[in-house]
Design a protein around this motif. Sequence first.
Motif, PDB file in Angstrom:
ATOM      1  N   PHE A 126     -24.948  -1.775  26.550  1.00 59.44           N
ATOM      2  CA  PHE A 126     -25.052  -3.150  27.038  1.00 59.44           C
ATOM      3  C   PHE A 126     -24.160  -4.087  26.232  1.00 59.44           C
ATOM      4  O   PHE A 126     -23.519  -4.991  26.778  1.00 59.44           O
ATOM      5  CB  PHE A 126     -26.515  -3.594  26.948  1.00 59.44           C
ATOM      6  N   ASP A 127     -24.086  -3.876  24.920  1.00 65.53           N
ATOM      7  CA  ASP A 127     -23.291  -4.738  24.036  1.00 65.53           C
ATOM      8  C   ASP A 127     -21.833  -4.309  23.932  1.00 65.53           C
ATOM      9  O   ASP A 127     -21.021  -5.025  23.331  1.00 65.53           O
ATOM     10  CB  ASP A 127     -23.892  -4.731  22.621  1.00 65.53           C
ATOM     11  N   ALA A 128     -21.494  -3.142  24.481  1.00 62.98           N
ATOM     12  CA  ALA A 128     -20.159  -2.573  24.269  1.00 62.98           C
ATOM     13  C   ALA A 128     -19.099  -3.278  25.111  1.00 62.98           C
ATOM     14  O   ALA A 128     -19.214  -3.348  26.339  1.00 62.98           O
ATOM     15  CB  ALA A 128     -20.174  -1.082  24.608  1.00 62.98           C
ATOM     16  N   PRO A 129     -18.046  -3.793  24.482  1.00 57.59           N
ATOM     17  CA  PRO A 129     -16.967  -4.449  25.237  1.00 57.59           C
ATOM     18  C   PRO A 129     -16.142  -3.441  26.044  1.00 57.59           C
ATOM     19  O   PRO A 129     -16.102  -2.246  25.729  1.00 57.59           O
ATOM     20  CB  PRO A 129     -16.105  -5.095  24.143  1.00 57.59           C
ATOM     21  N   LEU A 163     -20.764 -12.275  22.123  1.00 59.09           N
ATOM     22  CA  LEU A 163     -19.510 -11.674  21.689  1.00 59.09           C
ATOM     23  C   LEU A 163     -19.737 -10.730  20.512  1.00 59.09           C
ATOM     24  O   LEU A 163     -20.704 -10.877  19.760  1.00 59.09           O
ATOM     25  CB  LEU A 163     -18.509 -12.759  21.281  1.00 59.09           C
ATOM     26  N   ARG A 164     -18.819  -9.773  20.325  1.00 58.94           N
ATOM     27  CA  ARG A 164     -18.906  -8.835  19.202  1.00 58.94           C
ATOM     28  C   ARG A 164     -17.510  -8.552  18.655  1.00 58.94           C
ATOM     29  O   ARG A 164     -16.527  -8.490  19.401  1.00 58.94           O
ATOM     30  CB  ARG A 164     -19.524  -7.506  19.645  1.00 58.94           C
ATOM     31  N   TYR A 165     -17.438  -8.367  17.327  1.00 64.14           N
ATOM     32  CA  TYR A 165     -16.244  -7.823  16.698  1.00 64.14           C
ATOM     33  C   TYR A 165     -16.346  -6.302  16.705  1.00 64.14           C
ATOM     34  O   TYR A 165     -17.440  -5.733  16.593  1.00 64.14           O
ATOM     35  CB  TYR A 165     -16.116  -8.293  15.251  1.00 64.14           C
ATOM     36  N   VAL A 166     -15.196  -5.644  16.828  1.00 62.96           N
ATOM     37  CA  VAL A 166     -15.160  -4.187  16.882  1.00 62.96           C
ATOM     38  C   VAL A 166     -14.060  -3.687  15.946  1.00 62.96           C
ATOM     39  O   VAL A 166     -12.979  -4.276  15.881  1.00 62.96           O
ATOM     40  CB  VAL A 166     -14.897  -3.681  18.313  1.00 62.96           C
ATOM     41  N   ILE A 167     -14.361  -2.611  15.229  1.00 62.02           N
ATOM     42  CA  ILE A 167     -13.374  -1.953  14.373  1.00 62.02           C
ATOM     43  C   ILE A 167     -13.026  -0.608  15.008  1.00 62.02           C
ATOM     44  O   ILE A 167     -13.830   0.333  14.983  1.00 62.02           O
ATOM     45  CB  ILE A 167     -13.922  -1.727  12.949  1.00 62.02           C
ATOM     46  N   ARG A 168     -11.859  -0.526  15.605  1.00 59.80           N
ATOM     47  CA  ARG A 168     -11.398   0.759  16.145  1.00 59.80           C
ATOM     48  C   ARG A 168     -10.341   1.380  15.248  1.00 59.80           C
ATOM     49  O   ARG A 168      -9.988   2.555  15.412  1.00 59.80           O
ATOM     50  CB  ARG A 168     -10.823   0.561  17.556  1.00 59.80           C
ATOM     51  N   GLU A 169      -9.834   0.577  14.322  1.00 61.03           N
ATOM     52  CA  GLU A 169      -8.821   1.015  13.372  1.00 61.03           C
ATOM     53  C   GLU A 169      -9.075   0.262  12.070  1.00 61.03           C
ATOM     54  O   GLU A 169      -9.181  -0.966  12.074  1.00 61.03           O
ATOM     55  CB  GLU A 169      -7.427   0.694  13.917  1.00 61.03           C
ATOM     56  N   LYS A 170      -9.239   0.978  10.975  1.00 60.28           N
ATOM     57  CA  LYS A 170      -9.577   0.332   9.720  1.00 60.28           C
ATOM     58  C   LYS A 170      -8.536  -0.727   9.353  1.00 60.28           C
ATOM     59  O   LYS A 170      -7.330  -0.500   9.462  1.00 60.28           O
ATOM     60  CB  LYS A 170      -9.675   1.353   8.587  1.00 60.28           C
ATOM     61  N   GLY A 171      -9.044  -1.890   8.949  1.00 59.78           N
ATOM     62  CA  GLY A 171      -8.168  -2.994   8.573  1.00 59.78           C
ATOM     63  C   GLY A 171      -7.823  -3.923   9.716  1.00 59.78           C
ATOM     64  O   GLY A 171      -7.203  -4.959   9.507  1.00 59.78           O
ATOM     65  N   LYS A 172      -8.248  -3.568  10.943  1.00 62.42           N
ATOM     66  CA  LYS A 172      -7.916  -4.365  12.118  1.00 62.42           C
ATOM     67  C   LYS A 172      -9.201  -4.810  12.811  1.00 62.42           C
ATOM     68  O   LYS A 172      -9.950  -3.978  13.331  1.00 62.42           O
ATOM     69  CB  LYS A 172      -7.055  -3.557  13.087  1.00 62.42           C
ATOM     70  N   VAL A 173      -9.450  -6.110  12.789  1.00 62.42           N
ATOM     71  CA  VAL A 173     -10.644  -6.658  13.419  1.00 62.42           C
ATOM     72  C   VAL A 173     -10.274  -7.159  14.808  1.00 62.42           C
ATOM     73  O   VAL A 173      -9.397  -8.026  14.961  1.00 62.42           O
ATOM     74  CB  VAL A 173     -11.246  -7.809  12.585  1.00 62.42           C
ATOM     75  N   GLU A 174     -10.924  -6.617  15.825  1.00 61.70           N
ATOM     76  CA  GLU A 174     -10.688  -7.040  17.197  1.00 61.70           C
ATOM     77  C   GLU A 174     -11.941  -7.700  17.760  1.00 61.70           C
ATOM     78  O   GLU A 174     -13.058  -7.383  17.345  1.00 61.70           O
ATOM     79  CB  GLU A 174     -10.313  -5.846  18.078  1.00 61.70           C
ATOM     80  N   GLY A 176     -14.168  -7.932  21.062  1.00 58.81           N
ATOM     81  CA  GLY A 176     -14.378  -7.249  22.323  1.00 58.81           C
ATOM     82  C   GLY A 176     -14.771  -8.226  23.409  1.00 58.81           C
ATOM     83  O   GLY A 176     -15.366  -9.273  23.136  1.00 58.81           O
ATOM     84  N   ASP A 177     -14.455  -7.883  24.644  1.00 57.36           N
ATOM     85  CA  ASP A 177     -14.736  -8.775  25.765  1.00 57.36           C
ATOM     86  C   ASP A 177     -15.259  -7.970  26.946  1.00 57.36           C
ATOM     87  O   ASP A 177     -15.041  -6.765  27.059  1.00 57.36           O
ATOM     88  CB  ASP A 177     -13.464  -9.519  26.162  1.00 57.36           C
ATOM     89  N   ALA A 181     -23.366  -7.859  27.931  1.00 54.36           N
ATOM     90  CA  ALA A 181     -23.999  -8.951  27.197  1.00 54.36           C
ATOM     91  C   ALA A 181     -23.267 -10.275  27.363  1.00 54.36           C
ATOM     92  O   ALA A 181     -23.873 -11.340  27.184  1.00 54.36           O
ATOM     93  CB  ALA A 181     -24.080  -8.593  25.715  1.00 54.36           C
ATOM     94  N   LEU A 182     -21.991 -10.258  27.685  1.00 55.66           N
ATOM     95  CA  LEU A 182     -21.241 -11.501  27.821  1.00 55.66           C
ATOM     96  C   LEU A 182     -21.860 -12.399  28.882  1.00 55.66           C
ATOM     97  O   LEU A 182     -22.011 -13.610  28.689  1.00 55.66           O
ATOM     98  CB  LEU A 182     -19.785 -11.199  28.183  1.00 55.66           C
TER      99      LEU A 182
END
Length: 507
Positions: A126-129, A163-174, A176-177, A181-182
């Motif tokens: 549900f929360d996953a962008p 909204l949520r922040y997601v880490i798919r690559e260390k050091g890079k904050v994205e 999600g949209d 939940a949006l």
Amino acid sequence: MRCRTEKLSLITFLLMIACAIFTDRSSAQKTIDNWKPDIPKTWVDTEIAELEVPLANPIGSPKHISADYYYRIPIRKIYKSYPVYALGKELPGYMDWLKQQEPEIAFDPARLKTEADWTKAGELVFDAPLIFGSPEALYGVHNPEWVRAVGAAQAKDGTLPYLRYVIREKGKVEMGDLACALCHTRVMPDGSVIKGAQGNFPFIRAVGLGLKHAPDEVMRNVGESLYGAPWLKGDNPMERIRRQTAAEVGAESAEMPPGVIPRHRTSPVYPVQVPDLIGVKDRKYLDRTGLQLHRSLVDIMRYAALNQGGDALASFDGFIPAAQDFHLRPDPSTQERYSDEQLYALALYLYSLKPPPNPNKFDALAQRGQKVFQQQGCARCHTPPLYTSNKLTPVDGFSVPEEHKRKYDILPMSVGTNPNLTLKTRRGTGYYKVPSLKGVWYRGPFEHNGSVATLEDWFDPKRLRDDYVPTGFKGIGSKTRAVKGHEFGLQLPAEDRRALIAFLKTL
């Protein structure tokens, strides 16, 4: 998520409106370790072919992709996500801390041992962008001008829970949209959060800000994908978009109230009220137009799969929304989908949603309102205990086919509400479903397109006048308009109307 096609990158750039809606019935809670769920197949050709009510003009009814195509689509990974804080509420060093986090796959069926585990995992889905981008490119939550323009409500803990922040690559904050939940998270005036409710994030207002600076051709291309319906002749809402600039569309989008969205298969001219998913397991039809049948948990899985990309791959009389040229379906390897396990968990979670504690007491005024409800015959359509008959009601201008009378639950009457959403869009069946009145105390705006903000406005006789100023969605290009239809209760004495509203708020 990598950019799969040029069209998807454009849709990502403009924050494509594709929030979906879901639901279903689950068995009693199991607590036995190593409980093995019986997960149904989401995509079965014969069942998908009968899933949706035909469109009002059946020539446009979708021909969905085959199961072979669907199961060749790669499965979407669900990563661990983190809270997004409102401006000034983020702890010092939070973004630096996020950059130190390792990417982590959050949904792993092998770790789910009980039905409670599966239901909790459904909340992750549900929360996953669905799409990802730099925080600045998607939502300017750290930009004071963006914050003032959008006006998103924040929770008690200072977060923006949509909204949520997601880490798919260390050091890079994205950021999600387009998670469920949006659109289906509501922040109440006291800062409490209701997950699964009719959301109140000003999503379209935020989209409108981005559109003001978008290339016109990009806007029109994305608009065609979201709203195109070439078989609709005459008053086709896409004709308006084709004449406008992106800045003009953006300005109109900024006027749309929270809780109303021109989601895909509808139109910016004929948007739709965001539904409340709490109690959805008891609904026989999904969508305001009753577009999809809901008979069991697997139908919720299918609804989610369709609305998270599956229906954009369908052919609507030869028009394929996700196709680069709107005609040639893309290779399945360029798409993404949820697994059957992910969709099953999501459906369990949605079935588990409970309403928040109701602060409205069943006092003497509400008791009087209950009698008014009974005396006025409201229960014929809004039948207790669900406060819906779970039926469809045809709109003015639509003739019910004889086959529909045998296949669907249809009331032999129209309530006279504006028919455009269900006659002139890709979700248009010619019907509106009878909504449930449960939970109206925490919802709003009301009507299928959110024309009025409150129940008091809905029962205001002045809304039938042409000089009425709608308190919700005003309509594109208009400041005043009548909100016609469903005149039940409008002729009651003022005190009876007040009592009726008091009763409805206790449901």
